[in-house]
Design an enzyme around this catalytic site. Structure first.
Site, PDB file in Angstrom:
ATOM      1  N   LYS A 173       0.861  -1.192   0.000  1.00 51.65           N
ATOM      2  CA  LYS A 173       0.000   0.000   0.000  1.00 51.65           C
ATOM      3  C   LYS A 173       0.899   1.245   0.000  1.00 51.65           C
ATOM      4  O   LYS A 173       1.484   1.610   1.014  1.00 51.65           O
ATOM      5  CB  LYS A 173      -0.915   0.028   1.233  1.00 51.65           C
ATOM      6  CG  LYS A 173      -1.930   1.165   1.152  1.00 51.65           C
ATOM      7  CD  LYS A 173      -1.990   1.945   2.439  1.00 51.65           C
ATOM      8  CE  LYS A 173      -1.542   3.348   2.467  1.00 51.65           C
ATOM      9  NZ  LYS A 173      -1.796   4.306   1.470  1.00 51.65           N
ATOM     10  N   SER A 227       5.172   8.727   9.522  1.00 50.88           N
ATOM     11  CA  SER A 227       5.265   9.637  10.657  1.00 50.88           C
ATOM     12  C   SER A 227       5.166   8.882  11.985  1.00 50.88           C
ATOM     13  O   SER A 227       4.685   7.741  12.039  1.00 50.88           O
ATOM     14  CB  SER A 227       4.139  10.665  10.570  1.00 50.88           C
ATOM     15  OG  SER A 227       2.903   9.983  10.579  1.00 50.88           O
ATOM     16  N   GLU A 380       9.271  17.421  14.535  1.00 52.91           N
ATOM     17  CA  GLU A 380       9.735  17.292  13.148  1.00 52.91           C
ATOM     18  C   GLU A 380       8.934  18.232  12.250  1.00 52.91           C
ATOM     19  O   GLU A 380       7.706  18.209  12.266  1.00 52.91           O
ATOM     20  CB  GLU A 380       9.542  15.847  12.692  1.00 52.91           C
ATOM     21  CG  GLU A 380      10.086  15.592  11.313  1.00 52.91           C
ATOM     22  CD  GLU A 380       9.886  14.147  10.877  1.00 52.91           C
ATOM     23  OE1 GLU A 380       8.770  13.641  10.995  1.00 52.91           O
ATOM     24  OE2 GLU A 380      10.873  13.536  10.424  1.00 52.91           O
TER      25      GLU A 380
HETATM   26  P1  NDP Z   1       2.301   9.126   7.163  1.00 55.63           P
HETATM   27  O1  NDP Z   1       2.624   8.519   8.467  1.00 55.63           O
HETATM   28  O2  NDP Z   1       1.209  10.110   7.079  1.00 55.63           O
HETATM   29  O3  NDP Z   1       1.926   7.976   6.094  1.00 55.63           O
HETATM   30  C1  NDP Z   1       2.781   6.882   5.836  1.00 55.63           C
HETATM   31  C2  NDP Z   1       1.960   5.758   5.221  1.00 55.63           C
HETATM   32  O4  NDP Z   1       1.055   5.238   6.215  1.00 55.63           O
HETATM   33  C3  NDP Z   1       1.083   6.203   4.047  1.00 55.63           C
HETATM   34  O5  NDP Z   1       1.039   5.180   3.088  1.00 55.63           O
HETATM   35  C4  NDP Z   1      -0.259   6.391   4.722  1.00 55.63           C
HETATM   36  O6  NDP Z   1      -1.359   6.310   3.847  1.00 55.63           O
HETATM   37  C5  NDP Z   1      -0.262   5.227   5.694  1.00 55.63           C
HETATM   38  N1  NDP Z   1      -1.233   5.335   6.774  1.00 55.63           N
HETATM   39  C6  NDP Z   1      -1.893   6.432   7.224  1.00 55.63           C
HETATM   40  N2  NDP Z   1      -2.727   6.103   8.239  1.00 55.63           N
HETATM   41  C7  NDP Z   1      -2.599   4.757   8.429  1.00 55.63           C
HETATM   42  C8  NDP Z   1      -3.201   3.833   9.331  1.00 55.63           C
HETATM   43  N3  NDP Z   1      -4.085   4.219  10.238  1.00 55.63           N
HETATM   44  N4  NDP Z   1      -2.838   2.531   9.249  1.00 55.63           N
HETATM   45  C9  NDP Z   1      -1.917   2.113   8.351  1.00 55.63           C
HETATM   46  N5  NDP Z   1      -1.328   2.960   7.462  1.00 55.63           N
HETATM   47  C10 NDP Z   1      -1.653   4.261   7.512  1.00 55.63           C
HETATM   48  O7  NDP Z   1       3.678   9.702   6.603  1.00 55.63           O
HETATM   49  P2  NDP Z   1       3.930  10.565   5.295  1.00 55.63           P
HETATM   50  O8  NDP Z   1       3.517   9.789   4.076  1.00 55.63           O
HETATM   51  O9  NDP Z   1       3.348  11.912   5.502  1.00 55.63           O
HETATM   52  O10 NDP Z   1       5.530  10.631   5.275  1.00 55.63           O
HETATM   53  C11 NDP Z   1       6.238  11.561   6.013  1.00 55.63           C
HETATM   54  C12 NDP Z   1       6.750  10.955   7.299  1.00 55.63           C
HETATM   55  O11 NDP Z   1       7.520   9.794   7.021  1.00 55.63           O
HETATM   56  C13 NDP Z   1       7.659  11.866   8.068  1.00 55.63           C
HETATM   57  O12 NDP Z   1       7.283  11.940   9.416  1.00 55.63           O
HETATM   58  C14 NDP Z   1       9.035  11.212   7.966  1.00 55.63           C
HETATM   59  O13 NDP Z   1       9.880  11.455   9.026  1.00 55.63           O
HETATM   60  C15 NDP Z   1       8.687   9.789   7.817  1.00 55.63           C
HETATM   61  N6  NDP Z   1       9.753   9.062   7.152  1.00 55.63           N
HETATM   62  C16 NDP Z   1      10.555   8.241   7.896  1.00 55.63           C
HETATM   63  C17 NDP Z   1      11.605   7.575   7.334  1.00 55.63           C
HETATM   64  C18 NDP Z   1      12.441   6.646   8.156  1.00 55.63           C
HETATM   65  O14 NDP Z   1      13.019   5.727   7.585  1.00 55.63           O
HETATM   66  N7  NDP Z   1      12.542   6.825   9.448  1.00 55.63           N
HETATM   67  C19 NDP Z   1      11.925   7.722   5.905  1.00 55.63           C
HETATM   68  C20 NDP Z   1      11.015   8.581   5.208  1.00 55.63           C
HETATM   69  C21 NDP Z   1       9.967   9.222   5.831  1.00 55.63           C
HETATM   70  P3  NDP Z   1      -1.946   7.621   3.081  1.00 55.63           P
HETATM   71  O15 NDP Z   1      -1.088   7.789   1.893  1.00 55.63           O
HETATM   72  O16 NDP Z   1      -3.320   7.281   2.734  1.00 55.63           O
HETATM   73  O17 NDP Z   1      -1.847   8.740   4.044  1.00 55.63           O
END
Ligand code: NDP
Length: 481
Positions: A173, A227, A380
Site C-alpha cells: 500500500k 510519521s 519534526e
Molecule cells: P504518514 O505517516 O502520514 O503515512 C505513511 C503511510 O502510512 C502512508 O502510506 C499512509 O497512507 C499510511 N497510513 C496512514 N494512516 C494509516 C493507518 N491508520 N494505518 C496504516 N497505514 C496508515 O507519513 P507521510 O507519508 O506523511 O511521510 C512523512 C513521514 O515519514 C515523516 O514523518 C518522515 O519522518 C517519515 N519518514 C521516515 C523515514 C524513516 O526511515 N525513518 C523515511 C522517510 C519518511 P496515506 O497515503 O493514505 O496517508
C-alpha cells in the site's frame, strides 16, 4: 499526460477510477495521474491472493527469486530517466535527485538479488552426544508494506526486494500522494516473472487499506515507514493482530559543528543535509548545534549558501530546492516558522516564492538564536527548515544533540578524531555521520534509528534478513548408523 492507475491483485490489474488525483507540486495545473481508492474488501482480496501464493514462492529456488530481482533492476536502470521524470513530477524532488533515487532502486534490487543467493544456515554440534542442530532460514509468509511519499520508489524497493528475496508474498500500500512511482515499480517486478499473487498493489487510504493490513490475521508481518503518530498506531494494531512489525518513523536529527571544523565542509554538509529534497527527509539535518568560536562565521556562510539555492520547478535542471509536496505540508512548514518567531527565534528565509507555474514553492529557512526547548527543536517539521542552537563546547553540544525523543541520525563536523569517536559512541542515534550530512545512507548498509524513531529490526543490507526471514532450529539424531 494523465496516467490512470490500477491495483494489481492475484496477477490481474483492476479497473481504473478517478478517485484520487495525483497533482504535480511544481505545477498545480498538471494532474500526473488518477488513482483508485480501494475499499477494505479489495484489500482482503489482495491479502487472500498473497496468502495463496506464499507457499510456492517460499519453495522457489534462490535463483528464481534472484533472476526476478535482477531483471527488474535492469529495466529500472534502462528507464532511469523516464522514471526519474515521473518521480520528480509527482513528488517534486529536483530531477537530478529524483533520477538518483531511481538509480538507488536499481541498486537495491541488484543487492537483494545477491542476498537471495546468499541465504544459508548453520550446523551446530549439540551438547547431546551424536545429535546435531540445524538452523535454517524460512520466509515469514505474507508481508504488508506501507510506505510514505518522500522516497516513492526507493523506500518501497528496500522493503519489497528483501521480502521477495527471502521468499515472502507481499501486499503493498503506497502513499496516496505518490501512486505513479509505486505502480511503475510493481509493473516492472510483475513483468520480471513473479507468479500471480506474489506481489499485490492496493492503492487506497491508510485508514482503510493500511488498517486492513495491520488488522488481518492473514498478514504475518508489516513493514511501515512514515510519521511517528501513524507509526505508533501501526505498531499497536499489528502487535494486537500478532504480527511481526517494523516501523521507521520521524527524526529531529542533530548536526554538531565544533570550533575546529573545516568551515566550508561543515557549511556544505549542513546545506545538503537540511535543504536537499526540500528538507523532506526523515534524516534531514534539522538542528544545527554550533560551538561559540565558529558560530558567527558558520551562520554567515550557511546563510549565503542557503540564499544562493535556486527554488523552482522540479524538472528545471537549475533547481536545487523543489516545491513542498502539498498544501498541507506547506501550511505545516509555515506554521512551524511562525511559532519559531513567536518563541523568540530569528527566521531568515522561509518565504513563499512565485514561479512561472503555480506550485508550493518555499525558500529555505534558517532559524537563528534558538534554544533546545523551543518547538522548532522538539518537533519534526519535514520541510526546508533548519534551526541553529549556539553552545559553549563539545560537552554541551553532545547533551543538546541527545536531548530529543528521536534517535534516527546524528552528525558531527570536526577535525578531532577523539571528538568524532566519542560522538559516534555517545550519540543516541541509529546512524552517525562524521563530516557528512545526516542524510544519505548507502543502499547496502543497515538503516534505522533508536529511541522514538524506529521500532523493530533494521532495514537494508544483510541486516534486513532479521525482519524478512525467520529461523528454524531442527535437531537431528542420526540413530544407529
Ligand atoms: P504518514 O505517516 O502520514 O503515512 C505513511 C503511510 O502510512 C502512508 O502510506 C499512509 O497512507 C499510511 N497510513 C496512514 N494512516 C494509516 C493507518 N491508520 N494505518 C496504516 N497505514 C496508515 O507519513 P507521510 O507519508 O506523511 O511521510 C512523512 C513521514 O515519514 C515523516 O514523518 C518522515 O519522518 C517519515 N519518514 C521516515 C523515514 C524513516 O526511515 N525513518 C523515511 C522517510 C519518511 P496515506 O497515503 O493514505 O496517508
Amino acid at each position: 499526460m494523465t496516467d490512470r492507475y490500477r491495483s494489481l491483485i492475484d496477477g490481474r490489474w483492476g479497473a481504473a477510477s478517478d478517485a484520487v488525483p495525483n497533482v504535480n507540486p511544481s505545477d498545480l495545473d498538471d494532474v500526473v495521474g488518477l488513482a483508485p481508492s480501494a475499499d477494505a474488501a479489495t484489500a482482503q482480496e489482495a491479502i487472500a491472493a498473497a496468502r495463496a501464493a506464499a507457499p510456492a514462492w517460499g519453495d522457489s529456488t534462490p535463483e528464481t527469486r534472484a533472476t526476478v530481482l535482477e531483471t527488474a533492476s535492469s529495466e529500472i536502470r534502462a528507464r532511469q530517466g523516464e522514471l526519474g521524470t515521473l518521480l520528480a513530477r509527482e513528488e517534486g524532488k529536483p530531477i537530478a535527485e529524483a533520477t538518483a533515487e531511481v538509480g538507488r532502486a536499481a541498486h537495491l534490487l541488484r543487492f537483494f538479488a545477491g542476498e537471495a543467493l546468499r541465504i544459508g544456515g548453520e550446523l551446530i554440534p549439540s551438547v547431546r552426544p551424536g545429535m546435531s542442530v540445524e538452523v535454517t532460514r524460512e520466509p515469514v509468509g505474507v508481508v504488508g508494506v506501507i510506505t510514505p511519499w518522500n522516497f516513492p520508489i526507493a523506500i518501497p524497493t528496500w522493503k519489497i526486494a528483501p521480502a521477495l528475496a527471502w521468499g515472502n508474498a507481499v501486499v503493498f500500500k503506497p502513499a496516496e500522494s505518490t501512486p505513479g512511482s509505486a505502480e511503475a515499480l510493481v509493473d516492472i517486478l510483475h513483468r520480471a516473472g513473479l507468479p500471480a499473487g506474489v506481489l499485490n498493489l492496493v492503492h487506497g487510504s491508510g485508514s482503510v487499506v493500511g488498517q486492513a493490513l495491520t488488522g488481518s490475521p492473514d498478514v504475518d508481518a508489516v513493514t511501515f515507514t512514515g510519521s511517528v503518530g501513524v507509526g505508533r498506531g501501526v505498531v499497536a494494531s499489528a502487535a494486537a493482530s500478532g504480527q511481526r512489525v517494523q516501523a521507521e518513523m520521524g527524526g529531529k536529527n542533530p548536526m554538531v559543528v565544533l570550533d575546529d571544523a573545516d568551515l566550508e565542509l561543515a557549511v556544505e554538509a549542513c546545506a545538503n543535509g537540511a535543504y536537499f529534497s526540500t528538507g523532506q527527509r526523515c534524516t534531514a539535518s534539522s538542528r544545527l548545534i554550533v560551538t561559540a568560536g565558529i558560530h558567527d562565521r558558520f551562520v554567515e556562510r550557511l546563510t549565503e549558501r542557503m540564499r544562493g539555492m535556486r527554488v523552482g520547478h522540479a524538472l528545471d535542471p537549475a533547481t536545487v530546492v523543489g516545491p513542498v509536496v502539498d498544501e498541507r505540508q506547506l501550511e505545516q512548514d509555515l506554521r512551524y516558522l511562525r511559532t519559531a518567531a513567536e518563541e523568540g527565534g530569528d527566521v531568515i528565509g522561509g518565504e513563499l516564492v512565485e514561479r512561472a507555474t503555480r506550485g508550493h514553492f518555499l525558500s529555505p529557512a534558517l532559524v537563528l538564536g534558538t534554544t533546545p526547548g523551543m518547538t522548532i527543536n522538539r518537533e519534526e517539521v519535514f520541510g526546508p527548515v533548519a534551526s541553529v542552537i549556539r553552545v559553549a563546547d563539545y560537552d554541551e553540544a553532545l547533551a543538546v544533540a541527545n536531548d530529543t525523543e528521536f534517535g534516527l541520525s546524528a552528525g558531527i563536523c570536526t577535525t578531532s578524531l577523539a571528538a568524532a569517536k566519542h560522538f559516534s559512541r555517545r550519540a543516541q542515534a541509529g546512524m552517525v555521520m562524521v563530516n557528512a550530512p545526516t542524510a544519505g545512507v548507502d543502499y547496502h548498509v543497515p538503516f534505522g534509528g533508536s529511541k522514538g524513531s524506529s521500532y523493530g529490526p533494521r532495514e537494508q543490507g544483510s541486516y534486513a534478513r532479521e525482519f524478512f526471514s525467520t529461523v528454524k532450529t531442527t535437531y537431528v539424531n542420526p540413530g544407529r548408523v
